[in-house]
Design a protein around this motif. Structure first.
Motif, PDB file in Angstrom:
ATOM      1  N   ARG A 152       0.842  -1.214   0.000  1.00 29.72           N
ATOM      2  CA  ARG A 152       0.000   0.000   0.000  1.00 29.72           C
ATOM      3  C   ARG A 152       0.870   1.255   0.000  1.00 29.72           C
ATOM      4  O   ARG A 152       1.890   1.332   0.693  1.00 29.72           O
ATOM      5  CB  ARG A 152      -0.912   0.008   1.219  1.00 29.72           C
ATOM      6  CG  ARG A 152      -2.134  -0.918   1.084  1.00 29.72           C
ATOM      7  CD  ARG A 152      -1.809  -2.377   1.308  1.00 29.72           C
ATOM      8  NE  ARG A 152      -2.931  -3.268   1.027  1.00 29.72           N
ATOM      9  CZ  ARG A 152      -3.902  -3.560   1.895  1.00 29.72           C
ATOM     10  NH1 ARG A 152      -3.897  -3.033   3.088  1.00 29.72           N
ATOM     11  NH2 ARG A 152      -4.876  -4.378   1.546  1.00 29.72           N
ATOM     12  N   VAL A 153       0.445   2.234  -0.784  1.00 31.63           N
ATOM     13  CA  VAL A 153       1.146   3.521  -0.893  1.00 31.63           C
ATOM     14  C   VAL A 153       0.163   4.646  -0.585  1.00 31.63           C
ATOM     15  O   VAL A 153      -0.865   4.785  -1.254  1.00 31.63           O
ATOM     16  CB  VAL A 153       1.728   3.726  -2.308  1.00 31.63           C
ATOM     17  CG1 VAL A 153       2.347   5.110  -2.431  1.00 31.63           C
ATOM     18  CG2 VAL A 153       2.762   2.657  -2.621  1.00 31.63           C
ATOM     19  N   ILE A 155      -1.204   8.440  -0.565  1.00 32.94           N
ATOM     20  CA  ILE A 155      -1.108   9.635  -1.402  1.00 32.94           C
ATOM     21  C   ILE A 155      -1.878  10.734  -0.678  1.00 32.94           C
ATOM     22  O   ILE A 155      -3.109  10.777  -0.727  1.00 32.94           O
ATOM     23  CB  ILE A 155      -1.678   9.401  -2.810  1.00 32.94           C
ATOM     24  CG1 ILE A 155      -0.968   8.228  -3.492  1.00 32.94           C
ATOM     25  CG2 ILE A 155      -1.550  10.662  -3.658  1.00 32.94           C
ATOM     26  CD1 ILE A 155      -1.539   7.864  -4.857  1.00 32.94           C
ATOM     27  N   CYS A 166       1.060   9.730  -9.643  1.00 27.36           N
ATOM     28  CA  CYS A 166       1.343   8.859  -8.497  1.00 27.36           C
ATOM     29  C   CYS A 166       0.301   7.756  -8.360  1.00 27.36           C
ATOM     30  O   CYS A 166       0.629   6.601  -8.047  1.00 27.36           O
ATOM     31  CB  CYS A 166       1.414   9.689  -7.216  1.00 27.36           C
ATOM     32  SG  CYS A 166       2.842  10.787  -7.136  1.00 27.36           S
ATOM     33  N   LEU A 167      -0.958   8.096  -8.601  1.00 24.71           N
ATOM     34  CA  LEU A 167      -2.035   7.111  -8.507  1.00 24.71           C
ATOM     35  C   LEU A 167      -1.824   5.993  -9.528  1.00 24.71           C
ATOM     36  O   LEU A 167      -1.791   4.804  -9.181  1.00 24.71           O
ATOM     37  CB  LEU A 167      -3.379   7.798  -8.728  1.00 24.71           C
ATOM     38  CG  LEU A 167      -4.626   6.923  -8.624  1.00 24.71           C
ATOM     39  CD1 LEU A 167      -4.854   6.484  -7.177  1.00 24.71           C
ATOM     40  CD2 LEU A 167      -5.855   7.672  -9.144  1.00 24.71           C
ATOM     41  N   ALA A 170       1.375   3.889  -8.961  1.00 23.93           N
ATOM     42  CA  ALA A 170       1.196   2.804  -7.989  1.00 23.93           C
ATOM     43  C   ALA A 170       0.529   1.606  -8.661  1.00 23.93           C
ATOM     44  O   ALA A 170       0.935   0.454  -8.459  1.00 23.93           O
ATOM     45  CB  ALA A 170       0.371   3.304  -6.809  1.00 23.93           C
ATOM     46  N   TRP A 171      -0.490   1.870  -9.469  1.00 19.50           N
ATOM     47  CA  TRP A 171      -1.191   0.773 -10.134  1.00 19.50           C
ATOM     48  C   TRP A 171      -0.308   0.061 -11.147  1.00 19.50           C
ATOM     49  O   TRP A 171      -0.357  -1.162 -11.265  1.00 19.50           O
ATOM     50  CB  TRP A 171      -2.453   1.308 -10.817  1.00 19.50           C
ATOM     51  CG  TRP A 171      -3.483   1.763  -9.842  1.00 19.50           C
ATOM     52  CD1 TRP A 171      -3.585   1.416  -8.524  1.00 19.50           C
ATOM     53  CD2 TRP A 171      -4.576   2.651 -10.096  1.00 19.50           C
ATOM     54  NE1 TRP A 171      -4.673   2.038  -7.936  1.00 19.50           N
ATOM     55  CE2 TRP A 171      -5.297   2.797  -8.875  1.00 19.50           C
ATOM     56  CE3 TRP A 171      -5.022   3.343 -11.222  1.00 19.50           C
ATOM     57  CZ2 TRP A 171      -6.431   3.600  -8.778  1.00 19.50           C
ATOM     58  CZ3 TRP A 171      -6.158   4.136 -11.123  1.00 19.50           C
ATOM     59  CH2 TRP A 171      -6.855   4.265  -9.912  1.00 19.50           C
ATOM     60  N   ALA A 177      -3.235   1.972  -3.948  1.00 14.33           N
ATOM     61  CA  ALA A 177      -3.178   3.387  -3.586  1.00 14.33           C
ATOM     62  C   ALA A 177      -4.099   3.663  -2.396  1.00 14.33           C
ATOM     63  O   ALA A 177      -5.200   3.118  -2.303  1.00 14.33           O
ATOM     64  CB  ALA A 177      -3.566   4.258  -4.766  1.00 14.33           C
ATOM     65  N   PRO A 179      -5.339   7.093  -1.178  1.00 17.15           N
ATOM     66  CA  PRO A 179      -5.468   8.553  -1.164  1.00 17.15           C
ATOM     67  C   PRO A 179      -6.083   9.033   0.147  1.00 17.15           C
ATOM     68  O   PRO A 179      -7.007   8.417   0.679  1.00 17.15           O
ATOM     69  CB  PRO A 179      -6.398   8.832  -2.352  1.00 17.15           C
ATOM     70  CG  PRO A 179      -6.253   7.629  -3.243  1.00 17.15           C
ATOM     71  CD  PRO A 179      -6.086   6.489  -2.283  1.00 17.15           C
ATOM     72  N   TRP A 251      -7.707   0.817  -4.922  1.00 13.16           N
ATOM     73  CA  TRP A 251      -7.873   2.049  -4.148  1.00 13.16           C
ATOM     74  C   TRP A 251      -8.462   1.680  -2.793  1.00 13.16           C
ATOM     75  O   TRP A 251      -9.552   1.092  -2.724  1.00 13.16           O
ATOM     76  CB  TRP A 251      -8.805   2.985  -4.917  1.00 13.16           C
ATOM     77  CG  TRP A 251      -9.028   4.363  -4.359  1.00 13.16           C
ATOM     78  CD1 TRP A 251      -9.208   4.721  -3.067  1.00 13.16           C
ATOM     79  CD2 TRP A 251      -9.135   5.578  -5.126  1.00 13.16           C
ATOM     80  NE1 TRP A 251      -9.425   6.075  -2.962  1.00 13.16           N
ATOM     81  CE2 TRP A 251      -9.375   6.631  -4.208  1.00 13.16           C
ATOM     82  CE3 TRP A 251      -9.047   5.891  -6.477  1.00 13.16           C
ATOM     83  CZ2 TRP A 251      -9.545   7.956  -4.625  1.00 13.16           C
ATOM     84  CZ3 TRP A 251      -9.214   7.202  -6.888  1.00 13.16           C
ATOM     85  CH2 TRP A 251      -9.449   8.227  -5.968  1.00 13.16           C
ATOM     86  N   SER A 299      -8.675  13.256  -3.697  1.00 12.89           N
ATOM     87  CA  SER A 299      -8.619  12.058  -2.859  1.00 12.89           C
ATOM     88  C   SER A 299      -9.991  11.450  -2.645  1.00 12.89           C
ATOM     89  O   SER A 299     -10.115  10.351  -2.094  1.00 12.89           O
ATOM     90  CB  SER A 299      -8.012  12.401  -1.493  1.00 12.89           C
ATOM     91  OG  SER A 299      -8.793  13.401  -0.835  1.00 12.89           O
TER      92      SER A 299
END
Length: 399
Positions: A152-153, A155, A166-167, A170-171, A177, A179, A251, A299
């Motif tokens: 998980r990242v 944002i 960035c979204l 990540a994918w 992601a 957010p 997400w 977000s």
């Protein structure tokens, strides 16, 4: 339409035909597709003929169209071994069962490399530039930072041009992601990151300052968009397209937590793709000549609606915040405009003295949600802006 909703099929075909084929069936009688059985179906509009065999050894598929033909093998599992696209460079080898929204962005970039994807106060990106940044970010997240598919990242950003790279980055790396609303308290952000199990967070500069102020909170690795670490994310040749599954999480959408702690709703690539299809069918068809104005946080719902425009080649106009004069100017500057707004934003927009005098011929839809709209405000909106309102809810939990 050169932009198919998903790059899983080795031919150029209509959206409905493609959806049926991916599901393993075709219109006209429950005939099985790549997952078994025999398909022999012609769609006259695209002159596509598909034939697939099945069995322990796999089978084959052939597609014909005015723009050429393709012949691709089916493995023993029944999956396509390769993919071709209708315009631009040859496509990568991707399984017919694969689904990842970043693949679709890559296809759009090959079809419309010089078309505006993001127009923001802090920069403009064409689709070619956006896809290149997506690949670079993906490559650096996995290579330099050691992240693996499924990690998980976070944002946490105010609205800016870096959000979508960035979204999708990540994918592209197979990551999930997370957010986060930039207006949350640092401790609330830290709680969400910990709850999500985020191993890294990318934030805008003002939020990086908040992180440093909350030094007693456990934070993952934090990268600010104005620092050298972020610049390094935009280096290198980039990551290749890797196969993913329709049910892979994309997400983690955290609710507002009005009655307790925020809860993360898991949205898959299939969820978001279907949501984008529904947007085009029910609200406003997206395409290279459409514009999505983002004055609400990316977000949240605004970011989800932006996906429909990004996977169809539309322009995403991003503002740092909601300013009625900027929004009204956007209505006069762009064409085929959609915008997401909370009811309070609509009320402020209608209260602007220039609202009634603004040329709104370019406005297609104002999508409102998150709270009820008062009847008086809706009537005022219809009087000043016309029948362009679309009310919905639940985009975070069930898009």
């Amino acid at each position: 339409d050169p932009i198919a909703p998903t790059p899983m099929i080795a031919m150029r075909m209509s959206n409905s035909f493609q959806s049926w084929l991916v599901a393993g069936r075709l219109p006209g009688g429950g005939i099985k597709g790549p997952y078994g059985g025999v398909v022999n179906q012609r769609r006259r509009a695209h002159q596509v003929r598909v034939t697939a065999g099945s069995g322990a050894g796999g089978g084959w598929m052939r597609g014909r169209s005015r723009r050429g033909r393709c012949l691709r093998g089916l493995g023993a599992s029944g999956n396509l071994s390769a993919m071709s696209v209708g315009r631009g460079a040859p496509g990568p080898e991707v399984s017919v069962a694969a689904m990842n929204l970043s693949y679709i962005l890559n296809r759009v970039a090959r079809a419309y490399p010089d078309t505006s994807a993001i127009t923001s106060y802090d920069g403009r990106l064409t689709y070619g530039e956006l896809d290149r940044q997506v690949a670079q970010i993906a490559g650096q997240l996995t290579g330099r930072h050691g992240l693996s598919p499924g990690d998980r990242v976070g944002i946490a950003m105010t609205n800016c041009a870096a959000f979508f790279p960035c979204l999708f980055g990540a994918w592209r790396a197979g990551l999930v992601a997370v957010p986060i609303n930039a207006k949350l308290h640092p401790r609330e952000m830290a709680w969400i990151l910990e709850n999500a199990g985020a191993k890294l967070a990318i934030v805008t500069p003002e939020l990086a300052a908040s992180v440093s102020e909350a030094a007693d909170v456990a934070w993952p690795t934090v990268i600010a968009t104005d620092e050298a670490d972020y610049a390094r994310l935009l280096e290198g040749d980039g990551a290749p397209l890797l196969a993913g599954e329709p049910g892979d999480p994309a997400w983690l959408f955290y609710t507002s937590g009005t009655t307790g702690r925020p809860k993360g709703a898991v949205l898959t690539h299939r969820n978001l793709l279907f949501c984008s299809h529904a947007y085009c069918a029910d609200i406003n068809p997206a395409g290279p000549r459409t514009t999505m104005v983002h004055a609400a946080p990316l977000s949240h719902g605004a970011g989800i609606y932006g996906l429909a425009h990004l996977i169809k080649g539309g322009n995403n106009v991003i503002y740092k915040g909601f300013d009625t004069s900027q929004v009204l100017m956007a209505f006069e500057t762009y064409r085929n405009i959609s915008m997401f707004a909370a009811p309070t934003m609509v009320t402020r927009l209608l209260a602007d003295e220039n609202c009634g005098a603004t040329d709104t011929r370019g406005l297609s839809a104002i999508i409102y949600g998150g709270a009820p709209m008062y009847l008086a405000d809706l009537k005022a909106g219809l009087e000043k802006l016309g029948p362009r309102f679309y009310g919905l809810y639940g985009q975070g939990e069930s898009p």
